[in-house]
Design a protein around this motif. Structure first.
Motif, mmCIF file in Angstrom:
data_model
loop_
_atom_site.group_PDB
_atom_site.id
_atom_site.type_symbol
_atom_site.label_atom_id
_atom_site.label_comp_id
_atom_site.label_asym_id
_atom_site.label_seq_id
_atom_site.Cartn_x
_atom_site.Cartn_y
_atom_site.Cartn_z
ATOM 1 N N LEU A 163 0.824 -1.208 0.000
ATOM 2 C CA LEU A 163 0.000 0.000 0.000
ATOM 3 C C LEU A 163 0.856 1.255 0.000
ATOM 4 C CD1 LEU A 163 -2.713 -0.987 2.638
ATOM 5 C CD2 LEU A 163 -2.842 -1.181 0.166
ATOM 6 N N LYS A 164 0.303 2.303 -0.607
ATOM 7 C CA LYS A 164 0.982 3.596 -0.665
ATOM 8 C C LYS A 164 0.014 4.652 -0.126
ATOM 9 C CE LYS A 164 2.539 6.957 -4.072
ATOM 10 N NZ LYS A 164 2.632 7.216 -5.507
ATOM 11 N N LEU A 165 0.485 5.484 0.797
ATOM 12 C CA LEU A 165 -0.323 6.566 1.353
ATOM 13 C C LEU A 165 -0.557 7.622 0.272
ATOM 14 C CD1 LEU A 165 -1.565 7.831 3.958
ATOM 15 C CD2 LEU A 165 0.607 9.004 4.237
ATOM 16 N N THR A 166 -1.832 7.910 -0.016
ATOM 17 C CA THR A 166 -2.144 8.885 -1.068
ATOM 18 C C THR A 166 -2.916 10.094 -0.554
ATOM 19 O OG1 THR A 166 -4.125 7.625 -1.654
ATOM 20 C CG2 THR A 166 -2.130 7.217 -2.952
ATOM 21 N N GLY A 167 -3.450 10.034 0.657
ATOM 22 C CA GLY A 167 -4.183 11.183 1.173
ATOM 23 C C GLY A 167 -4.373 11.109 2.669
ATOM 24 N N LYS A 168 -4.380 12.278 3.308
ATOM 25 C CA LYS A 168 -4.599 12.356 4.755
ATOM 26 C C LYS A 168 -5.171 13.734 5.073
ATOM 27 C CE LYS A 168 0.162 13.820 5.397
ATOM 28 N NZ LYS A 168 1.371 13.717 6.156
ATOM 29 N N MET A 169 -6.259 13.745 5.846
ATOM 30 C CA MET A 169 -6.889 15.009 6.208
ATOM 31 C C MET A 169 -7.907 14.791 7.315
ATOM 32 S SD MET A 169 -9.475 15.737 3.094
ATOM 33 C CE MET A 169 -10.743 14.599 2.635
ATOM 34 N N PHE A 170 -8.395 15.901 7.857
ATOM 35 C CA PHE A 170 -9.525 15.868 8.763
ATOM 36 C C PHE A 170 -10.765 16.231 7.957
ATOM 37 C CE2 PHE A 170 -6.238 16.444 11.983
ATOM 38 C CZ PHE A 170 -6.673 15.572 12.969
ATOM 39 N N VAL A 171 -11.870 15.576 8.253
ATOM 40 C CA VAL A 171 -13.147 15.888 7.624
ATOM 41 C C VAL A 171 -14.058 16.440 8.718
ATOM 42 C CG1 VAL A 171 -15.169 14.943 6.450
ATOM 43 C CG2 VAL A 171 -12.892 14.087 5.892
ATOM 44 N N PHE A 172 -14.570 17.647 8.495
ATOM 45 C CA PHE A 172 -15.499 18.275 9.429
ATOM 46 C C PHE A 172 -16.889 18.236 8.798
ATOM 47 C CE2 PHE A 172 -11.530 19.783 10.981
ATOM 48 C CZ PHE A 172 -11.714 20.075 12.313
ATOM 49 N N ASN A 173 -17.802 17.489 9.408
ATOM 50 C CA ASN A 173 -19.172 17.405 8.911
ATOM 51 C C ASN A 173 -20.012 18.388 9.719
ATOM 52 O OD1 ASN A 173 -21.902 16.698 8.407
ATOM 53 N ND2 ASN A 173 -21.233 14.670 7.724
ATOM 54 N N TYR A 174 -20.263 19.548 9.133
ATOM 55 C CA TYR A 174 -20.950 20.630 9.833
ATOM 56 C C TYR A 174 -22.396 20.259 10.154
ATOM 57 C CZ TYR A 174 -22.154 25.408 11.095
ATOM 58 O OH TYR A 174 -22.548 26.522 11.787
ATOM 59 N N ARG A 175 -23.104 19.638 9.221
ATOM 60 C CA ARG A 175 -24.513 19.315 9.449
ATOM 61 C C ARG A 175 -24.709 18.300 10.569
ATOM 62 N NH1 ARG A 175 -27.569 17.817 4.172
ATOM 63 N NH2 ARG A 175 -25.734 16.563 3.825
ATOM 64 N N LEU A 176 -23.773 17.340 10.694
ATOM 65 C CA LEU A 176 -23.903 16.312 11.721
ATOM 66 C C LEU A 176 -23.013 16.575 12.931
ATOM 67 C CD1 LEU A 176 -24.155 13.177 9.420
ATOM 68 C CD2 LEU A 176 -26.007 14.469 10.509
ATOM 69 N N ALA A 177 -22.250 17.647 12.917
ATOM 70 C CA ALA A 177 -21.461 18.121 14.062
ATOM 71 C C ALA A 177 -20.408 17.117 14.536
ATOM 72 C CB ALA A 177 -22.379 18.531 15.212
ATOM 73 N N TYR A 178 -19.622 16.590 13.608
ATOM 74 C CA TYR A 178 -18.515 15.726 14.017
ATOM 75 C C TYR A 178 -17.333 15.902 13.079
ATOM 76 C CZ TYR A 178 -19.743 12.337 10.342
ATOM 77 O OH TYR A 178 -20.004 11.729 9.153
ATOM 78 N N ALA A 179 -16.166 15.494 13.563
ATOM 79 C CA ALA A 179 -14.937 15.503 12.766
ATOM 80 C C ALA A 179 -14.359 14.096 12.783
ATOM 81 C CB ALA A 179 -13.934 16.494 13.348
ATOM 82 N N THR A 180 -13.644 13.726 11.715
ATOM 83 C CA THR A 180 -12.967 12.435 11.633
ATOM 84 C C THR A 180 -11.642 12.604 10.891
ATOM 85 O OG1 THR A 180 -14.037 11.850 9.546
ATOM 86 C CG2 THR A 180 -15.103 11.062 11.563
ATOM 87 N N TYR A 181 -10.746 11.654 11.093
ATOM 88 C CA TYR A 181 -9.572 11.518 10.241
ATOM 89 C C TYR A 181 -10.025 10.803 8.971
ATOM 90 C CZ TYR A 181 -6.192 11.898 14.216
ATOM 91 O OH TYR A 181 -5.430 12.284 15.284
ATOM 92 N N MET A 182 -9.422 11.129 7.829
ATOM 93 C CA MET A 182 -9.653 10.383 6.592
ATOM 94 C C MET A 182 -8.286 10.102 5.983
ATOM 95 S SD MET A 182 -11.666 8.916 4.415
ATOM 96 C CE MET A 182 -13.311 9.527 4.677
ATOM 97 N N ILE A 183 -7.968 8.833 5.822
ATOM 98 C CA ILE A 183 -6.708 8.385 5.231
ATOM 99 C C ILE A 183 -7.042 7.556 4.004
ATOM 100 C CG2 ILE A 183 -4.595 7.032 5.609
ATOM 101 C CD1 ILE A 183 -4.754 9.410 7.500
ATOM 102 N N THR A 184 -6.368 7.822 2.880
ATOM 103 C CA THR A 184 -6.554 6.988 1.695
ATOM 104 C C THR A 184 -5.234 6.332 1.316
ATOM 105 O OG1 THR A 184 -6.241 8.881 0.216
ATOM 106 C CG2 THR A 184 -8.513 8.290 0.787
#
Length: 166
Positions: free
Chosen positions: A26-47
């Protein structure tokens, strides 16, 4: 002559039975935080993109640094042969700070429990948790207005924003 040929081909036959150690699967291609304003939560997102085959039954395990402190948040995903991209989304987070790097450790584990690859990454947010509302703005499968936020169906003048206890 047969014995000489067998001895000469033995290393090649043994090499064909082993996984090559050259390319990581596997090769790391993406990394970020996702902020879902409507549902009021944040998550890590790694691809991750698959660049080499892995044995059937392999899994990806991830440990995400918990911005609120305490034990890391964990996630495990099975690797399927027909999927070329793997997306890892952490459980919901709180207390994300803008500009602070958070650690993520990823391992690819074969069906026999052996570690095939390890990856480490740091993810830095461009937003604080305070960018999110304190409560979800919508509820249910139809994204209906949350009655706790929209009292009597009216939009409040100011939304209460999320805070971190420390």
């Amino acid at each position: 002559m047969k014995r000489f040929l067998l001895i000469a081909l033995l290393p090649l036959m043994l090499a064909a039975c082993q996984r090559e150690t050259g390319a990581d699967p596997l090769k790391l291609t993406g990394k970020m935080f996702v902020f879902n304003y409507r549902l009021a939560y944040a998550t890590y997102m790694i691809t991750l993109d698959r660049i080499a085959p892995v044995p059937e039954g392999s899994v990806v395990k991830a440990e995400f640094e918990n911005p609120a402190g305490g034990a890391p948040l964990t996630l495990e995903r099975k690797l399927f042969a027909n999927l070329k991209r793997v997306a890892l989304e952490s459980p919901d987070l709180s207390c994300v700070k803008k500009g602070k790097p958070y650690k993520v450790a990823i391992s690819v584990v074969g069906p026999d429990g052996t570690t095939l690859q390890t990856l480490e990454a740091e993810v830095t947010s461009t937003l604080d948790q305070s960018a999110l509302p304190a409560k979800a703005l919508v509820v249910g499968p139809g994204y209906d207005k949350n009655p706790e936020v929209f009292k009597d169906g009216k939009t409040p003048e100011h939304f209460e924003m999320a805070t971190c206890p420390f």
